[in-house]
Design a protein around this motif. Structure first.
Motif, PDB file in Angstrom:
ATOM      1  N   GLY A 104      -7.805   6.154   2.835  1.00  0.00           N
ATOM      2  CA  GLY A 104      -6.439   6.603   2.568  1.00  0.00           C
ATOM      3  C   GLY A 104      -5.484   6.039   3.604  1.00  0.00           C
ATOM      4  O   GLY A 104      -5.889   5.548   4.654  1.00  0.00           O
ATOM      5  N   ASN A 176       8.996   2.102   4.397  1.00  0.00           N
ATOM      6  CA  ASN A 176       8.347   2.825   3.303  1.00  0.00           C
ATOM      7  C   ASN A 176       9.291   2.880   2.094  1.00  0.00           C
ATOM      8  O   ASN A 176      10.209   3.680   2.067  1.00  0.00           O
ATOM      9  N   TYR A 211       3.962   4.746  -2.801  1.00  0.00           N
ATOM     10  CA  TYR A 211       4.530   5.153  -4.103  1.00  0.00           C
ATOM     11  C   TYR A 211       4.858   3.983  -5.017  1.00  0.00           C
ATOM     12  O   TYR A 211       5.587   4.165  -6.007  1.00  0.00           O
ATOM     13  N   SER A 239      -2.199   2.890  -1.186  1.00  0.00           N
ATOM     14  CA  SER A 239      -3.068   4.053  -1.313  1.00  0.00           C
ATOM     15  C   SER A 239      -3.299   4.397  -2.776  1.00  0.00           C
ATOM     16  O   SER A 239      -2.398   4.263  -3.602  1.00  0.00           O
ATOM     17  N   ARG A 250      -9.635   9.988  -0.521  1.00  0.00           N
ATOM     18  CA  ARG A 250      -9.408   9.168   0.665  1.00  0.00           C
ATOM     19  C   ARG A 250      -9.735   7.712   0.385  1.00  0.00           C
ATOM     20  O   ARG A 250     -10.755   7.176   0.845  1.00  0.00           O
TER      21      ARG A 250
HETATM   22  C1  LIG Z   1       1.134  10.633   0.737  1.00  0.00           C
HETATM   23  C2  LIG Z   1       1.647   9.568   1.666  1.00  0.00           C
HETATM   24  C3  LIG Z   1       0.787   8.724   2.375  1.00  0.00           C
HETATM   25  C4  LIG Z   1      -0.675   8.872   2.524  1.00  0.00           C
HETATM   26  O1  LIG Z   1      -1.468   9.109   1.565  1.00  0.00           O
HETATM   27  P1  LIG Z   1      -3.030   9.025   1.743  1.00  0.00           P
HETATM   28  O2  LIG Z   1      -3.512  10.124   0.875  1.00  0.00           O
HETATM   29  O3  LIG Z   1      -3.397   9.241   3.169  1.00  0.00           O
HETATM   30  O4  LIG Z   1      -3.399   7.670   1.289  1.00  0.00           O
HETATM   31  C5  LIG Z   1       1.325   7.717   3.156  1.00  0.00           C
HETATM   32  N1  LIG Z   1       2.636   7.554   3.256  1.00  0.00           N
HETATM   33  C6  LIG Z   1       3.503   8.337   2.623  1.00  0.00           C
HETATM   34  C7  LIG Z   1       4.942   8.099   2.780  1.00  0.00           C
HETATM   35  C8  LIG Z   1       3.036   9.380   1.823  1.00  0.00           C
HETATM   36  O5  LIG Z   1       3.913  10.199   1.235  1.00  0.00           O
END
Ligand SMILES: *Cc1c(COP(=O)(O)O)cnc(C)c1O
Length: 392
Positions: A104, A176, A211, A239, A250
């Motif tokens: 993850g 991000n 996302y 991810s 994960r």
């Molecule tokens: C949910 C999220 C992740 C991490 O998700 P994992 O389940 O650890 O892969 C990473 N970055 C952002 C901005 C998220 O919202």
């Protein structure tokens, strides 16, 4: 005895959702029927083909390695599926040394600092933003330089806001898009600027692409690696969690700059021993079937997005429907002087509804709150009814 927390741990801000969980527990204990819209963890189950592959692989009597350490029983299918996915989805051809499969993204983000930062180093983080970028720096003994994202700039990182002396010193810059919590999206031109900035200042651009597949209305999120030559300065954290309803599994990957991929792999070799082989094989299956699995997942969030935004807009808000993510990012209603913590506290107390105050994601998140769309439609409806009662 009470152990003394390490200085690095003690210096972390309180984990946003831990605080939220405590407040919810307290309200529930006091008899409040609490609906939480706080956490971004998909409610729909992982799609069948992925579960079937996990079950098959974990029960495969012909595979003597299925119980072993994931690093020793690495399934080449997983990195191969990542490469194929990047090629199909973005036309990006990744070399063998440009992919590392991760447990993850959160885990990989947290380990990245240890891989490339030393005490005294600086990394640049956007705010509001995912808290783990800072945590990654702090655990490496490094510090974070924060750059505020703002609505008037469409929540896009402004590279001109990084002072020259910070830019010349920084080791890493986190981005991000599509963005949690603001739902902002970035164009390929933005990523061109990011790569140019990384090249000019010798900074690794770390793009968190959690996302990229949660998109609506025909929008397709770009990858920073589509920028020609971006792999000289950038890595992307992909991810399976949000794209495939696989948070608990994960599974993810970091791709791009080969030296950064190698550095992260070294940290992983020394800490985690990899993920269960069956999970690797199931993750490969998910990526191989992405074109069939992802659209129905997006349909659910699109329907909920429309429900939430249409309801809020019929009640005094004026929010644009986000093209991506599994959240709604909305301004705090009048009467709270923009104080998201006060609004969230009021909602919990008067309506038993939990939203995430934007302030929790950093100073420039103040004035906003986040609703997660990972709850059933009827729960969202009930929560909205109650919320609307409070701000009138
Ligand atoms: C949910 C999220 C992740 C991490 O998700 P994992 O389940 O650890 O892969 C990473 N970055 C952002 C901005 C998220 O919202």
């Amino acid at each position: 005895m009470d152990v003394k927390l390490s200085e690095r741990l003690a210096q972390l801000p309180p984990y946003l959702f831990a605080d939220l969980r405590r407040k919810i527990a307290a309200a529930r204990a006091a008899g409040v029927d609490v609906i939480t819209l706080g956490i971004g963890d998909p409610d729909y189950p992982t799609p069948d083909p992925v579960i079937e592959e996990l079950c098959r692989a974990v029960d495969d009597q012909g595979d003597p390695n299925r119980h072993r350490y994931g690093c020793d029983a690495a399934a080449p299918e997983f990195p191969a599926a990542v490469r194929s996915f990047y090629k199909r989805r973005w036309g990006v051809q990744l070399g063998d040394d440009q992919v590392v499969c991760t447990m993850g993204s959160k885990d990989a983000i947290a380990k990245m600092g240890m891989a490339i930062m030393d005490p005294g180093d600086v990394g640049i983080i956007p705010e509001p933003g995912y808290p783990t970028y800072n945590i990654s720096h702090v655990f490496a003994g490094a510090t974070s330089y924060r750059v505020g994202l703002r609505p008037e700039k469409d929540w896009l990182f402004d590279f001109d806001e990084v002072p020259a002396e910070v830019a010349d010193k920084a080791r890493i810059l986190w981005l991000n898009y599509p963005n949690n919590p603001t739902c902002a999206t970035a164009s390929l031109e933005f990523f061109e600027k990011a790569a140019a900035f990384g090249r000019a200042h010798n900074i690794l651009i770390a793009h968190d692409s959690a996302y990229s597949e949660n998109t609506y209305d025909g929008y397709k999120a770009p990858s920073i690696l589509q920028v020609p030559g971006a792999d000289e300065v950038a890595v992307e954290f992909f991810s399976l969690s949000k794209a495939f309803n696989m948070t608990g599994w994960r599974a993810g990957c970091v791709v791009g700059n080969a030296s950064a991929v190698r550095a992260l792999s070294l940290v992983k070799d020394n800490i985690d021993n990899g993920t269960l082989r069956a999970v690797q094989l199931a993750a490969a299956k998910a990526l191989d079937r992405a074109e069939e699995i992802i659209p129905p997942i997006c349909e659910v969030y699109k329907r909920r997005r429309d429900l939430v935004v249409d309801t809020l807009n019929a009640n005094g808000w004026s929010i644009e429907k986000p093209k991506s993510t599994i959240y709604i990012w909305a301004p705090v209603p009048d009467g709270y002087e923009g104080k998201s913590g006060d609004y969230a506290a009021d909602l919990l107390e008067k309506a038993g509804v939990v939203v995430t105050p934007g302030r929790g994601y950093g100073e420039t998140g103040e004035g906003f709150f986040r609703i997660s769309l990972t709850y059933p439609d009827n729960v969202l409806k009930e929560a909205l009814d109650r919320m609307i009662g409070v701000c009138k």
